[in-house]
Design a protein around this motif. Structure first.
Motif, PDB file in Angstrom:
ATOM      1  N   ILE A  55       0.854  -1.198   0.000  1.00 21.62           N
ATOM      2  CA  ILE A  55       0.000   0.000   0.000  1.00 21.62           C
ATOM      3  C   ILE A  55       0.882   1.237   0.000  1.00 21.62           C
ATOM      4  O   ILE A  55       1.752   1.390   0.857  1.00 21.62           O
ATOM      5  N   ASP A  56       0.642   2.117  -0.959  1.00 13.96           N
ATOM      6  CA  ASP A  56       1.293   3.434  -0.987  1.00 13.96           C
ATOM      7  C   ASP A  56       0.372   4.408  -0.252  1.00 13.96           C
ATOM      8  O   ASP A  56      -0.562   4.952  -0.832  1.00 13.96           O
ATOM      9  N   THR A  57       0.626   4.606   1.016  1.00 12.70           N
ATOM     10  CA  THR A  57      -0.306   5.424   1.814  1.00 12.70           C
ATOM     11  C   THR A  57      -0.350   6.879   1.334  1.00 12.70           C
ATOM     12  O   THR A  57      -1.319   7.580   1.585  1.00 12.70           O
ATOM     13  N   GLY A  58       0.679   7.311   0.629  1.00 18.43           N
ATOM     14  CA  GLY A  58       0.703   8.677   0.120  1.00 18.43           C
ATOM     15  C   GLY A  58      -0.391   8.944  -0.897  1.00 18.43           C
ATOM     16  O   GLY A  58      -0.729  10.095  -1.164  1.00 18.43           O
ATOM     17  N   GLY A  59      -0.963   7.898  -1.464  1.00 25.44           N
ATOM     18  CA  GLY A  59      -1.995   8.076  -2.475  1.00 25.44           C
ATOM     19  C   GLY A  59      -3.406   7.948  -1.940  1.00 25.44           C
ATOM     20  O   GLY A  59      -4.364   7.948  -2.695  1.00 25.44           O
ATOM     21  N   ILE A  60      -3.552   7.865  -0.614  1.00 26.85           N
ATOM     22  CA  ILE A  60      -4.866   7.560  -0.054  1.00 26.85           C
ATOM     23  C   ILE A  60      -5.884   8.679  -0.252  1.00 26.85           C
ATOM     24  O   ILE A  60      -7.023   8.428  -0.610  1.00 26.85           O
ATOM     25  N   GLU A  61      -5.502   9.897  -0.024  1.00 28.83           N
ATOM     26  CA  GLU A  61      -6.485  10.981  -0.193  1.00 28.83           C
ATOM     27  C   GLU A  61      -5.844  12.166  -0.916  1.00 28.83           C
ATOM     28  O   GLU A  61      -5.628  13.216  -0.322  1.00 28.83           O
ATOM     29  N   PRO A  62      -5.588  11.999  -2.194  1.00 27.06           N
ATOM     30  CA  PRO A  62      -4.836  13.014  -2.928  1.00 27.06           C
ATOM     31  C   PRO A  62      -5.543  14.359  -3.052  1.00 27.06           C
ATOM     32  O   PRO A  62      -4.890  15.369  -3.280  1.00 27.06           O
ATOM     33  N   TYR A  63      -6.850  14.374  -2.904  1.00 29.06           N
ATOM     34  CA  TYR A  63      -7.552  15.645  -3.111  1.00 29.06           C
ATOM     35  C   TYR A  63      -7.976  16.309  -1.802  1.00 29.06           C
ATOM     36  O   TYR A  63      -8.749  17.252  -1.797  1.00 29.06           O
ATOM     37  N   SER A  64      -7.475  15.806  -0.699  1.00 29.56           N
ATOM     38  CA  SER A  64      -7.899  16.329   0.595  1.00 29.56           C
ATOM     39  C   SER A  64      -7.495  17.791   0.790  1.00 29.56           C
ATOM     40  O   SER A  64      -6.471  18.248   0.307  1.00 29.56           O
ATOM     41  N   GLU A  65      -8.340  18.507   1.521  1.00 31.79           N
ATOM     42  CA  GLU A  65      -8.047  19.906   1.845  1.00 31.79           C
ATOM     43  C   GLU A  65      -7.191  20.017   3.107  1.00 31.79           C
ATOM     44  O   GLU A  65      -6.740  21.100   3.466  1.00 31.79           O
ATOM     45  N   ASP A  66      -7.025  18.913   3.770  1.00 35.05           N
ATOM     46  CA  ASP A  66      -6.286  18.939   5.033  1.00 35.05           C
ATOM     47  C   ASP A  66      -4.819  19.284   4.806  1.00 35.05           C
ATOM     48  O   ASP A  66      -4.301  19.159   3.708  1.00 35.05           O
ATOM     49  N   THR A  67      -4.165  19.682   5.855  1.00 34.30           N
ATOM     50  CA  THR A  67      -2.742  19.967   5.747  1.00 34.30           C
ATOM     51  C   THR A  67      -1.987  18.659   5.494  1.00 34.30           C
ATOM     52  O   THR A  67      -2.476  17.568   5.794  1.00 34.30           O
ATOM     53  N   GLN A  75      -2.363   8.770   7.387  1.00 37.11           N
ATOM     54  CA  GLN A  75      -1.702   7.682   6.653  1.00 37.11           C
ATOM     55  C   GLN A  75      -0.935   6.772   7.603  1.00 37.11           C
ATOM     56  O   GLN A  75      -0.954   5.544   7.470  1.00 37.11           O
ATOM     57  N   ALA A  76      -0.277   7.384   8.573  1.00 33.66           N
ATOM     58  CA  ALA A  76       0.458   6.573   9.554  1.00 33.66           C
ATOM     59  C   ALA A  76      -0.508   5.721  10.368  1.00 33.66           C
ATOM     60  O   ALA A  76      -0.237   4.556  10.651  1.00 33.66           O
ATOM     61  N   GLU A  77      -1.670   6.304  10.722  1.00 35.86           N
ATOM     62  CA  GLU A  77      -2.670   5.533  11.471  1.00 35.86           C
ATOM     63  C   GLU A  77      -3.170   4.347  10.663  1.00 35.86           C
ATOM     64  O   GLU A  77      -3.340   3.248  11.189  1.00 35.86           O
ATOM     65  N   VAL A 103       6.104  11.719  12.110  1.00 37.40           N
ATOM     66  CA  VAL A 103       5.704  10.374  11.709  1.00 37.40           C
ATOM     67  C   VAL A 103       6.395   9.339  12.602  1.00 37.40           C
ATOM     68  O   VAL A 103       5.768   8.390  13.075  1.00 37.40           O
ATOM     69  N   ALA A 104       7.675   9.559  12.863  1.00 37.30           N
ATOM     70  CA  ALA A 104       8.420   8.619  13.709  1.00 37.30           C
ATOM     71  C   ALA A 104       7.781   8.508  15.086  1.00 37.30           C
ATOM     72  O   ALA A 104       7.660   7.412  15.640  1.00 37.30           O
ATOM     73  N   THR A 105       7.357   9.638  15.625  1.00 40.62           N
ATOM     74  CA  THR A 105       6.740   9.637  16.955  1.00 40.62           C
ATOM     75  C   THR A 105       5.480   8.775  16.953  1.00 40.62           C
ATOM     76  O   THR A 105       5.231   8.013  17.887  1.00 40.62           O
ATOM     77  N   MET A 106       4.700   8.880  15.888  1.00 43.66           N
ATOM     78  CA  MET A 106       3.493   8.053  15.796  1.00 43.66           C
ATOM     79  C   MET A 106       3.850   6.586  15.642  1.00 43.66           C
ATOM     80  O   MET A 106       3.281   5.719  16.300  1.00 43.66           O
ATOM     81  N   LEU A 107       4.790   6.304  14.769  1.00 44.70           N
ATOM     82  CA  LEU A 107       5.109   4.905  14.467  1.00 44.70           C
ATOM     83  C   LEU A 107       5.746   4.195  15.652  1.00 44.70           C
ATOM     84  O   LEU A 107       5.566   2.996  15.838  1.00 44.70           O
TER      85      LEU A 107
END
Ligand code: GDP
Ligand code: MG
Length: 164
Positions: A55-67, A75-77, A103-107
């Protein structure tokens, strides 16, 4: 069921390039604009007669308005929730960035195996000295790769399969 491997990391580190290399076809679109990945995010990868779903998590929500940061956290979740092995990708040319640290802190909170893939190590041979600073992220083993040139892929796949 096939095991799941998720690639996480901030935009532009090379997640889609990695994904495309392993899949062998250009099925996820790579652009120089950070965060642009528009197509498929799932692919089956086979290595030494074994398979996993990548899974390429970077492609999950390409059109999101979020930061970018909010998207990366989500994606990390998703990776933490769904993956059997997480590949955390960073960019040797940029060194450790604030987003990498987030990201490291989450992972670090998951018990799941995490492999730190230091991408864009385009030279064959001894890894450059700047690779070692990534140990400061406090994530497990470091593997160096060049997704563009396909360097280090076999070693990384072997490392992934150690946990599957
Ligand atoms: P993503 O946002 O994490 O999916 O990153 P991309 O795969 O879209 O790549 C971002 C940029 O980094 C593109 O210009 C890629 O060509 C470049 N890139 C990816 N992998 C490598 C690599 O191994 N070496 C070098 N030099 N550039 C790379
Ligand atoms: Mg991408």
């Amino acid at each position: 069921p096939k095991p799941i491997v998720a690639v996480v990391g901030r935009p532009n580190v090379g997640k889609s390039t990695f994904f495309n290399y392993l899949v062998g076809k250009r099925i996820s679109i790579v652009e120089d604009t950070p965060g642009v990945t528009r197509d498929r995010i799932y692919a089956e990868v086979e290595w030494r007669n074994r398979k996993f779903t990548l899974i390429d998590t970077g492609g999950i929500e390409p059109y999101s308005e979020d930061t970018i940061m909010q998207q990366m956290k989500r994606q990390a979740e998703i990776a933490i929730d769904t993956a059997d092995v997480i590949v955390f990708m960073v960019d040797v040319k940029d060194g450790i960035t604030a987003s990498d640290k987030e990201v490291a802190t989450m992972l670090r909170k998951t018990q799941k195996p995490i492999i730190l893939a230091v991408n864009k190590v385009d030279q064959v041979g001894e890894p450059p000295a700047d690779v070692y600073e990534f140990y400061n992220l406090g994530i497990g083993e470091i593997m160096t790769i060049s997704s563009i040139h396909g360097l280090g892929m076999g070693d990384l796949l072997d490392e992934i399969f150690k946990y599957l």
